[in-house]
Design a protein around this motif. Structure first.
Motif, PDB file in Angstrom:
ATOM      1  N   PHE A  79      75.848  98.538  -7.872  1.00  0.00           N
ATOM      2  CA  PHE A  79      74.917  98.364  -8.612  1.00  0.00           C
ATOM      3  C   PHE A  79      74.999  98.918 -10.422  1.00  0.00           C
ATOM      4  CE2 PHE A  79      70.316  99.383  -9.931  1.00  0.00           C
ATOM      5  CZ  PHE A  79      69.492  97.993  -9.716  1.00  0.00           C
ATOM      6  N   ILE A  80      75.790 100.119 -10.352  1.00  0.00           N
ATOM      7  CA  ILE A  80      75.578 100.885 -11.731  1.00  0.00           C
ATOM      8  C   ILE A  80      76.360  99.749 -12.487  1.00  0.00           C
ATOM      9  CG2 ILE A  80      77.295 102.698 -13.026  1.00  0.00           C
ATOM     10  CD1 ILE A  80      76.148 104.096 -10.819  1.00  0.00           C
ATOM     11  N   SER A  81      77.331  98.664 -12.335  1.00  0.00           N
ATOM     12  CA  SER A  81      78.680  98.005 -12.459  1.00  0.00           C
ATOM     13  C   SER A  81      77.496  96.620 -13.184  1.00  0.00           C
ATOM     14  CB  SER A  81      79.706  97.966 -12.015  1.00  0.00           C
ATOM     15  OG  SER A  81      79.403  96.774 -10.535  1.00  0.00           O
ATOM     16  N   ARG A  82      76.401  96.577 -12.663  1.00  0.00           N
ATOM     17  CA  ARG A  82      76.276  95.010 -12.766  1.00  0.00           C
ATOM     18  C   ARG A  82      75.024  95.915 -14.122  1.00  0.00           C
ATOM     19  NH1 ARG A  82      76.202  91.375  -8.739  1.00  0.00           N
ATOM     20  NH2 ARG A  82      77.237  91.327  -6.734  1.00  0.00           N
ATOM     21  N   ASN A  83      74.913  97.117 -14.334  1.00  0.00           N
ATOM     22  CA  ASN A  83      73.898  97.282 -15.139  1.00  0.00           C
ATOM     23  C   ASN A  83      74.309  98.569 -16.555  1.00  0.00           C
ATOM     24  OD1 ASN A  83      70.784  96.310 -13.861  1.00  0.00           O
ATOM     25  ND2 ASN A  83      72.029  97.280 -12.257  1.00  0.00           N
ATOM     26  N   LEU A  84      75.643  98.209 -16.885  1.00  0.00           N
ATOM     27  CA  LEU A  84      76.416  98.638 -18.374  1.00  0.00           C
ATOM     28  C   LEU A  84      76.345  97.795 -19.320  1.00  0.00           C
ATOM     29  CD1 LEU A  84      78.715 101.571 -16.099  1.00  0.00           C
ATOM     30  CD2 LEU A  84      76.823 101.672 -16.995  1.00  0.00           C
ATOM     31  N   ALA A  85      76.232  96.796 -19.595  1.00  0.00           N
ATOM     32  CA  ALA A  85      76.704  95.332 -20.050  1.00  0.00           C
ATOM     33  C   ALA A  85      75.846  95.789 -21.223  1.00  0.00           C
ATOM     34  CB  ALA A  85      76.180  94.154 -19.963  1.00  0.00           C
ATOM     35  N   GLY A  86      76.273  96.824 -22.765  1.00  0.00           N
ATOM     36  CA  GLY A  86      75.283  96.566 -24.004  1.00  0.00           C
ATOM     37  C   GLY A  86      75.125  98.041 -23.996  1.00  0.00           C
ATOM     38  N   VAL A  87      76.047  98.978 -23.315  1.00  0.00           N
ATOM     39  CA  VAL A  87      75.322 100.209 -23.091  1.00  0.00           C
ATOM     40  C   VAL A  87      76.489 100.598 -24.582  1.00  0.00           C
ATOM     41  CG1 VAL A  87      75.241 102.845 -22.485  1.00  0.00           C
ATOM     42  CG2 VAL A  87      74.596 101.260 -21.169  1.00  0.00           C
ATOM     43  N   ARG A  88      75.407 101.646 -25.874  1.00  0.00           N
ATOM     44  CA  ARG A  88      76.305 101.918 -26.524  1.00  0.00           C
ATOM     45  C   ARG A  88      77.530 103.263 -26.761  1.00  0.00           C
ATOM     46  NH1 ARG A  88      72.161 106.458 -29.617  1.00  0.00           N
ATOM     47  NH2 ARG A  88      72.752 108.352 -27.884  1.00  0.00           N
ATOM     48  N   SER A  89      78.383 102.554 -27.590  1.00  0.00           N
ATOM     49  CA  SER A  89      79.411 103.691 -27.102  1.00  0.00           C
ATOM     50  C   SER A  89      79.812 104.954 -28.402  1.00  0.00           C
ATOM     51  CB  SER A  89      80.728 102.753 -27.290  1.00  0.00           C
ATOM     52  OG  SER A  89      82.159 103.488 -27.038  1.00  0.00           O
ATOM     53  N   PRO A  90      80.528 105.390 -28.413  1.00  0.00           N
ATOM     54  CA  PRO A  90      80.517 106.805 -27.184  1.00  0.00           C
ATOM     55  C   PRO A  90      79.035 106.784 -26.475  1.00  0.00           C
ATOM     56  CG  PRO A  90      80.973 108.073 -28.781  1.00  0.00           C
ATOM     57  CD  PRO A  90      80.869 106.702 -29.473  1.00  0.00           C
ATOM     58  N   ALA A  91      79.275 106.941 -25.329  1.00  0.00           N
ATOM     59  CA  ALA A  91      78.164 107.022 -24.231  1.00  0.00           C
ATOM     60  C   ALA A  91      77.692 108.621 -23.746  1.00  0.00           C
ATOM     61  CB  ALA A  91      77.777 105.629 -22.985  1.00  0.00           C
ATOM     62  N   ARG A  92      76.566 109.389 -23.401  1.00  0.00           N
ATOM     63  CA  ARG A  92      76.402 110.705 -22.577  1.00  0.00           C
ATOM     64  C   ARG A  92      75.751 109.944 -21.438  1.00  0.00           C
ATOM     65  NH1 ARG A  92      73.135 114.886 -24.270  1.00  0.00           N
ATOM     66  NH2 ARG A  92      74.765 116.301 -23.486  1.00  0.00           N
ATOM     67  N   ILE A  93      76.262 110.205 -20.338  1.00  0.00           N
ATOM     68  CA  ILE A  93      76.512 110.140 -18.937  1.00  0.00           C
ATOM     69  C   ILE A  93      76.047 111.170 -18.146  1.00  0.00           C
ATOM     70  CG2 ILE A  93      77.030 108.877 -17.099  1.00  0.00           C
ATOM     71  CD1 ILE A  93      78.847 106.929 -18.081  1.00  0.00           C
ATOM     72  N   LEU A  94      75.464 110.936 -17.457  1.00  0.00           N
ATOM     73  CA  LEU A  94      74.648 112.099 -16.437  1.00  0.00           C
ATOM     74  C   LEU A  94      74.710 111.636 -15.109  1.00  0.00           C
ATOM     75  CD1 LEU A  94      73.572 115.799 -15.668  1.00  0.00           C
ATOM     76  CD2 LEU A  94      70.610 114.178 -16.215  1.00  0.00           C
ATOM     77  N   ASP A  95      75.158 112.006 -14.444  1.00  0.00           N
ATOM     78  CA  ASP A  95      75.231 111.729 -13.306  1.00  0.00           C
ATOM     79  C   ASP A  95      74.513 112.771 -12.465  1.00  0.00           C
ATOM     80  OD1 ASP A  95      75.295 111.645 -10.151  1.00  0.00           O
ATOM     81  OD2 ASP A  95      77.079 110.680 -10.423  1.00  0.00           O
ATOM     82  N   TYR A  96      73.016 112.360 -11.418  1.00  0.00           N
ATOM     83  CA  TYR A  96      71.964 113.233 -10.788  1.00  0.00           C
ATOM     84  C   TYR A  96      72.016 113.327  -9.681  1.00  0.00           C
ATOM     85  CZ  TYR A  96      68.271 116.889  -9.633  1.00  0.00           C
ATOM     86  OH  TYR A  96      68.150 117.673  -9.138  1.00  0.00           O
TER      87      TYR A  96
END
Length: 336
Positions: A143-160
């Motif tokens: 599901f994550i792989s299907r929802n990352l397109a277009g996220v800005r770069s560099p990105a701050r990612i949090l895995d809560y």
């Protein structure tokens, strides 16, 4: 995935890997272990606990003979049948358990998700600080792989509620230019997630937190996989609270979207109970989401999971348990 078990209560603080559960020793020993497994083309896929129990109940599955038996199926094995480097790595991390019958067992498991190896807790996951990984983790990664397109770069990612770190590590590696923060209330989870991130080549930091609101800063992507079961034992990796196990999913969504940067995305995989034909989490979310500032996509990923739970008393009113994916996007800042 880990929640708010009082037995794990601690102040929110930044945590280096060495602080967590003997983390320095684990790093020195588990990273070589994962390297050895990669060299052996190790490829175990963790089944559901119910499937694992059925397989291990077979008469010919009482004693293992392979690395996958030891580190995947959590079977006891004869030490002299195992590769010496695997035995040495587990023994050095104090994760090899000698048994009275002369066999040895591993205190951890290793599973393959999206081509990456993840250390997590052995079967059965009975301890309150267990670090669970199973079929849900594969759906979550997909599901994550299907929802990352277009996220800005560099990105701050949090895995809560990072658990073994599957969500954050998959998101960071697929994105390719990200700063990853792994957050959990469980020090054991952070210790293992940090090993997994390091082995995957992902730069990261870890922090103890009870809620997404406890983590400093804002994020372009937040991924989370809350516990969603009704668990009378209140195990942190499993118990989702009220709403038939869905309360943490609702609470973490509402807290998490407040941590999104403009244009950021909150990506959640969870399970929901269907009661009287109604999705109780979807109804609560529709009522609680802000009227403006966010868009969200809510979709069923699997309409019927963990059907064996319906035989238990806590699920007496539940029609079925469904796996769902939620992606909330915060609106960009208007230039007008």
């Amino acid at each position: 995935m880990n929640s708010t078990d009082p037995s794990l209560d601690t102040d929110t603080r930044e945590m280096t890997f060495a602080d967590a559960a003997g983390g320095g020793r684990l790093r020195r020993t588990l990273l070589p272990l994962l390297g050895e497994l990669r060299g052996l083309d190790y490829d175990f896929l963790a089944p559901t606990p119910a499937s694992q129990a059925r397989v291990l109940a077979r008469p010919d599955r009482q004693v293992g003979a392979t690395v996958a038996d030891l580190l995947g199926w959590s079977l006891p094995c004869r030490e002299d049948r195992l590769p010496p480097a695997i035995v040495a790595a587990l023994d050095g991390a104090e994760l090899l358990e000698p048994r009275p019958d002369g066999l040895v067992a591993s205190k951890v498991r290793v599973s393959n998700v999206f081509g990456k190896l993840f250390v997590h807790s052995r079967y059965p996951t009975q301890e309150h600080d267990s670090v669970f990984l199973g079929p849900d983790s594969y759906r979550f990664a997909d599901f994550i792989s299907r929802n990352l397109a277009g996220v800005r770069s560099p990105a701050r990612i949090l895995d809560y509620a990072a658990g073994a770190g599957v969500g954050g590590i998959v998101a960071a590696t697929l994105h390719g230019n990200a700063d990853l923060t792994l957050a959990d209330i469980n020090p054991k989870a952070l210790a293992l997630a940090s090993v997994n991130a390091s082995f995957a080549g992902v730069e990261h930091q870890t922090t103890i937190a009870r809620s997404p609101a406890d983590v400093a800063g804002d994020y372009d992507v937040i991924v989370t996989h809350p516990p969603f079961m009704i668990d009378p034992d209140r195990r942190a990796y499993r118990d989702g609270g009220d709403l038939y196990g869905g309360k943490l999913s609702l609470d973490w969504t509402l807290a998490g979207i407040e941590k999104l940067a403009p244009g950021g995305r909150f990506i959640m995989h969870t399970g929901v109970s269907i009661v009287g034909g109604r999705d109780v989490v979807r109804d609560a979310l529709d009522a609680a989401m802000p009227a403006t500032g966010y868009r969200y996509d809510y979709r069923v990923l699997d309409p019927d999971i963990f059907g064996d739970e319906l035989d238990t008393e806590p699920y007496a009113e539940v029609d079925r348990i469904a796996a769902i994916g939620l992606c909330v996007t915060r609106d960009p800042v208007s230039n007008g």
